[in-house]
Design a protein around this motif. Structure first.
Motif, mmCIF file in Angstrom:
data_model
loop_
_atom_site.group_PDB
_atom_site.id
_atom_site.type_symbol
_atom_site.label_atom_id
_atom_site.label_comp_id
_atom_site.label_asym_id
_atom_site.label_seq_id
_atom_site.Cartn_x
_atom_site.Cartn_y
_atom_site.Cartn_z
ATOM 1 N N ASP A 33 0.813 -1.214 0.000
ATOM 2 C CA ASP A 33 0.000 0.000 0.000
ATOM 3 C C ASP A 33 0.847 1.265 0.000
ATOM 4 O OD1 ASP A 33 -2.533 -1.147 -0.133
ATOM 5 O OD2 ASP A 33 -2.669 -1.438 2.024
ATOM 6 N N ARG A 34 1.900 1.267 0.808
ATOM 7 C CA ARG A 34 2.688 2.501 0.892
ATOM 8 C C ARG A 34 3.583 2.693 -0.323
ATOM 9 N NH1 ARG A 34 6.484 1.899 6.138
ATOM 10 N NH2 ARG A 34 4.477 1.307 7.022
ATOM 11 N N GLN A 35 3.787 1.646 -1.144
ATOM 12 C CA GLN A 35 4.679 1.774 -2.293
ATOM 13 C C GLN A 35 3.968 2.118 -3.591
ATOM 14 O OE1 GLN A 35 7.437 -1.558 -2.492
ATOM 15 N NE2 GLN A 35 8.873 -0.289 -3.619
ATOM 16 N N VAL A 36 2.655 2.119 -3.596
ATOM 17 C CA VAL A 36 1.937 2.442 -4.832
ATOM 18 C C VAL A 36 2.321 3.832 -5.328
ATOM 19 C CG1 VAL A 36 -0.320 2.736 -5.897
ATOM 20 C CG2 VAL A 36 0.010 0.927 -4.205
ATOM 21 N N LEU A 37 2.391 4.782 -4.414
ATOM 22 C CA LEU A 37 2.720 6.154 -4.817
ATOM 23 C C LEU A 37 4.127 6.253 -5.394
ATOM 24 C CD1 LEU A 37 1.856 9.109 -4.978
ATOM 25 C CD2 LEU A 37 2.745 9.421 -2.658
ATOM 26 N N SER A 38 5.101 5.597 -4.758
ATOM 27 C CA SER A 38 6.486 5.716 -5.225
ATOM 28 C C SER A 38 6.679 5.125 -6.611
ATOM 29 C CB SER A 38 7.443 5.042 -4.233
ATOM 30 O OG SER A 38 7.248 3.645 -4.195
ATOM 31 N N LEU A 39 5.842 4.161 -6.982
ATOM 32 C CA LEU A 39 5.989 3.498 -8.276
ATOM 33 C C LEU A 39 5.090 4.085 -9.362
ATOM 34 C CD1 LEU A 39 6.251 -0.161 -6.965
ATOM 35 C CD2 LEU A 39 8.038 1.072 -8.214
ATOM 36 N N THR A 40 4.274 5.062 -9.008
ATOM 37 C CA THR A 40 3.381 5.661 -10.006
ATOM 38 C C THR A 40 3.581 7.164 -10.165
ATOM 39 O OG1 THR A 40 1.650 5.885 -8.303
ATOM 40 C CG2 THR A 40 1.560 3.927 -9.706
ATOM 41 N N TRP A 41 4.200 7.819 -9.186
ATOM 42 C CA TRP A 41 4.213 9.291 -9.240
ATOM 43 C C TRP A 41 5.029 9.834 -10.407
ATOM 44 C CZ3 TRP A 41 7.834 13.267 -8.658
ATOM 45 C CH2 TRP A 41 9.138 12.874 -8.363
ATOM 46 N N ALA A 42 6.201 9.286 -10.662
ATOM 47 C CA ALA A 42 7.087 9.865 -11.675
ATOM 48 C C ALA A 42 6.526 9.731 -13.098
ATOM 49 C CB ALA A 42 8.466 9.213 -11.598
ATOM 50 N N ASP A 43 5.982 8.561 -13.415
ATOM 51 C CA ASP A 43 5.523 8.304 -14.792
ATOM 52 C C ASP A 43 4.063 8.666 -15.022
ATOM 53 O OD1 ASP A 43 8.005 7.340 -15.411
ATOM 54 O OD2 ASP A 43 7.482 5.240 -15.144
ATOM 55 N N PHE A 44 3.221 8.596 -14.007
ATOM 56 C CA PHE A 44 1.785 8.756 -14.209
ATOM 57 C C PHE A 44 1.188 9.967 -13.498
ATOM 58 C CE2 PHE A 44 2.878 4.220 -14.342
ATOM 59 C CZ PHE A 44 2.451 3.879 -15.625
ATOM 60 N N ILE A 45 1.549 10.172 -12.244
ATOM 61 C CA ILE A 45 0.900 11.207 -11.439
ATOM 62 C C ILE A 45 1.542 12.566 -11.638
ATOM 63 C CG2 ILE A 45 0.297 11.902 -9.092
ATOM 64 C CD1 ILE A 45 0.143 8.963 -8.341
ATOM 65 N N ALA A 46 2.878 12.635 -11.607
ATOM 66 C CA ALA A 46 3.569 13.918 -11.752
ATOM 67 C C ALA A 46 3.232 14.637 -13.065
ATOM 68 C CB ALA A 46 5.080 13.722 -11.618
ATOM 69 N N PRO A 47 3.204 13.951 -14.209
ATOM 70 C CA PRO A 47 2.841 14.653 -15.447
ATOM 71 C C PRO A 47 1.416 15.209 -15.417
ATOM 72 C CG PRO A 47 3.941 12.582 -15.944
ATOM 73 C CD PRO A 47 3.644 12.564 -14.477
ATOM 74 N N GLU A 48 0.526 14.504 -14.738
ATOM 75 C CA GLU A 48 -0.874 14.949 -14.680
ATOM 76 C C GLU A 48 -1.037 16.173 -13.789
ATOM 77 O OE1 GLU A 48 -5.192 13.159 -13.173
ATOM 78 O OE2 GLU A 48 -3.641 11.805 -13.930
ATOM 79 N N PHE A 49 -0.312 16.193 -12.651
ATOM 80 C CA PHE A 49 -0.487 17.269 -11.675
ATOM 81 C C PHE A 49 0.683 18.249 -11.634
ATOM 82 C CE2 PHE A 49 -2.869 13.615 -9.697
ATOM 83 C CZ PHE A 49 -4.137 14.119 -9.955
ATOM 84 N N HIS A 50 1.693 18.054 -12.513
ATOM 85 C CA HIS A 50 2.844 18.970 -12.627
ATOM 86 C C HIS A 50 3.685 18.998 -11.347
ATOM 87 C CE1 HIS A 50 0.784 20.364 -16.237
ATOM 88 N NE2 HIS A 50 -0.295 20.581 -15.501
ATOM 89 N N TRP A 51 3.902 17.858 -10.724
ATOM 90 C CA TRP A 51 4.686 17.803 -9.495
ATOM 91 C C TRP A 51 6.182 17.866 -9.789
ATOM 92 C CZ3 TRP A 51 2.295 13.080 -6.422
ATOM 93 C CH2 TRP A 51 1.010 13.427 -5.978
#
Length: 488
Positions: A33-51
């Motif tokens: 559960d705690r690793q879902v973010l680390s494995l999705t933020w760079a490729d999927f979440i950051a481009p969507e939210f401009h992190w």
């Protein structure tokens, strides 16, 4: 009574290992559960939210802070409500928090555009039309921080409850081994994560990765309700196994530390807990070393991306290898303290401290990860895996020092205090790492022959390399020899 029973040859049951298996599965789910973010933020979440790295560092850093504060109270909560109910509350809350992440995009789209949608794809399309990027960043980061808060509150209960269950079901000589087994769920969760999460996110969207992984915890709860009972009340634990579990009672009674009937339900205050040097020793050890593991957990996928250009699916074999190597700890964490106790005749504390000193030297190898990375990406991967194995071996034994020296009614509270200290250390390393990585990347900073973001990672690796030796030295200074707590 059968003739076999009369002769005292009844075979001992082994239900304690069923409990250990459940603790292992809970810890596996915890780390998934705690690793879902680390494995999705760079490729999927950051481009969507401009992190940026700093935004991600803020989220992971605050998660560590929430986890730290929650650990302080989680231990007392588990001691108060007891192991079975405490674990149910913990995994129920963190599973809800894990699933909640999936809806941050929907809420961000609604808040930033005033147009609400129930489609994940529709939310992504709506966010892409927002011209005010800073608003998207601020809203999305705030929502993810809230989801991480819920996740942290629940996850904080895992280790206090697991350590308490271990103290209830295992004699002292087996606790480090049992702890290393259930604690290996951290590595298994970390192993399974890169093999599943990026591919779920790529096929069905990052939101489904949070939902699918988060739902597993609710399944675990259904089994726990029927499986866990106190050993003395468990019909699947026979007299022989119960006697084995309680074999330390005579020795503790001789030392004046036996938990008598009047101690049943006794609670330990924070003021009382902090008067013991053993509490401070455990807290300092956790503060200095927990952040290393959390850094590896949260930043290694980003490291492989930033330094070697590997996306989340390409780096899956590398992340898997890191945690596969860390599985060495399942053997090392139990073998070495047992060797020092049984062969060298050291007491439990001295045996564990001797083993922990051995484990503390291995993270120093991480200093070579960056210099040798130019030869092949697999060299730092292997070195980081060895450091991760050393941490998990250290972690299993530092947890066991609590159940060795404190009475059972105070174990979860002390574990929670140490967990809080570890969370504060994790906050510092994650928050500062995000800021450092953006700074070194933007300024092309040079350090020890490295430039840009590579110099930032080398700086953090230097900190990780010596954290354990410093922690061990302070712990040994605070508690130089084995001291049972007899007046709690």
């Amino acid at each position: 009574m059968s003739k076999l029973q009369e002769e005292g040859k009844v075979k001992m049951t082994n239900y304690r290992w069923t409990i250990c298996t459940m603790l292992f599965l809970a810890t596996t789910v915890n780390y998934l559960d705690r690793q879902v973010l680390s494995l999705t933020w760079a490729d999927f979440i950051a481009p969507e939210f401009h992190w940026t790295n700093s935004d991600y560092g803020t989220i992971t850093g605050l998660f560590s802070l929430f986890y730290a504060v929650s650990m302080l109270f989680a231990g007392k909560f588990v001691d108060w409500i007891d192991t079975k109910k405490g674990f149910l509350w913990a995994i129920g809350i963190w599973s809800f928090g894990a699933v909640l992440h999936a809806f941050c995009g929907l809420l961000t789209a609604g808040i930033t555009t005033d147009e609400w949608t129930f489609s994940f794809m529709g939310a992504r399309e709506a966010i892409a039309t927002v011209g005010n990027i800073s608003m998207v960043v601020n809203v999305s980061v705030t929502l993810f921080v809230f989801a991480r808060l819920i996740l942290a509150i629940g996850e904080a209960g895992n280790f206090p409850a697991a350590i308490k269950a271990t103290a209830e079901y295992f004699p002292k000589k087996d606790r480090a081994y049992a702890t290393s087994l259930f604690n290996s769920g951290a590595q298994i969760g970390a192993l399974l994560a890169p093999l599943t999460i990026p591919f779920i996110a790529k096929a069905w969207g990052w939101e489904m990765a949070f939902i699918v992984i988060g739902a597993i915890g609710f399944v675990w709860m259904g089994f726990w309700v029927f499986i866990y009972h106190k050993p003395e009340k468990n019909k699947k634990v026979n007299a022989a196994e119960l006697a084995y579990i309680n074999q330390d009672d005579a020795a503790d009674a001789a030392a004046g530390a036996r938990e008598k009937d009047e101690n049943a339900g006794k609670k330990v205050s924070f003021k009382q807990a902090f008067k013991y040097r053993q509490t401070w020793s455990f807290a300092v050890g956790k503060f200095l070393t927990d952040g290393v593991w959390w850094f590896l957990l949260f930043w290694i996928p980003a490291y492989l991306s930033a330094v070697y250009g590997l996306d989340s699916t390409q780096s899956a074999p590398h992340v898997f290898t890191v945690y596969a190597i860390s599985m060495i700890s399942v053997f090392a964490a139990g073998y070495f303290p047992a060797y020092f106790m049984n062969r060298k005749k050291l007491d439990p504390y001295q045996g564990r401290m001797r083993a922990m000193l051995l484990f503390a030297f291995f993270p120093v190898l991480i200093l070579l990860a960056q210099p040798l990375g130019g030869i092949s990406v697999w060299i730092p991967v292997i070195i980081i895996g060895i450091a991760a194995a050393a941490h998990q071996s250290w972690s299993a034994n530092i947890f066991s020092t609590v159940s060795d020296m404190f009475p059972k009614h105070g174990v979860a509270t002390i574990t929670g205090i140490g967990g809080m200290a570890g969370g504060v250390g994790s906050l510092l390393i994650n928050q500062s790492s995000g800021i450092l990585f953006d700074h070194t990347a933007n300024t092309h900073m040079k350090f020890m022959g490295f430039e840009g973001i590579e110099s930032g990672y080398f700086i953090v690796f230097c900190i990780c390399a010596f954290a354990y030796l410093i922690g061990w030295t302070i712990m040994k200074s605070l508690v130089p020899k084995y001291q049972l707590i007899t007046d709690m």
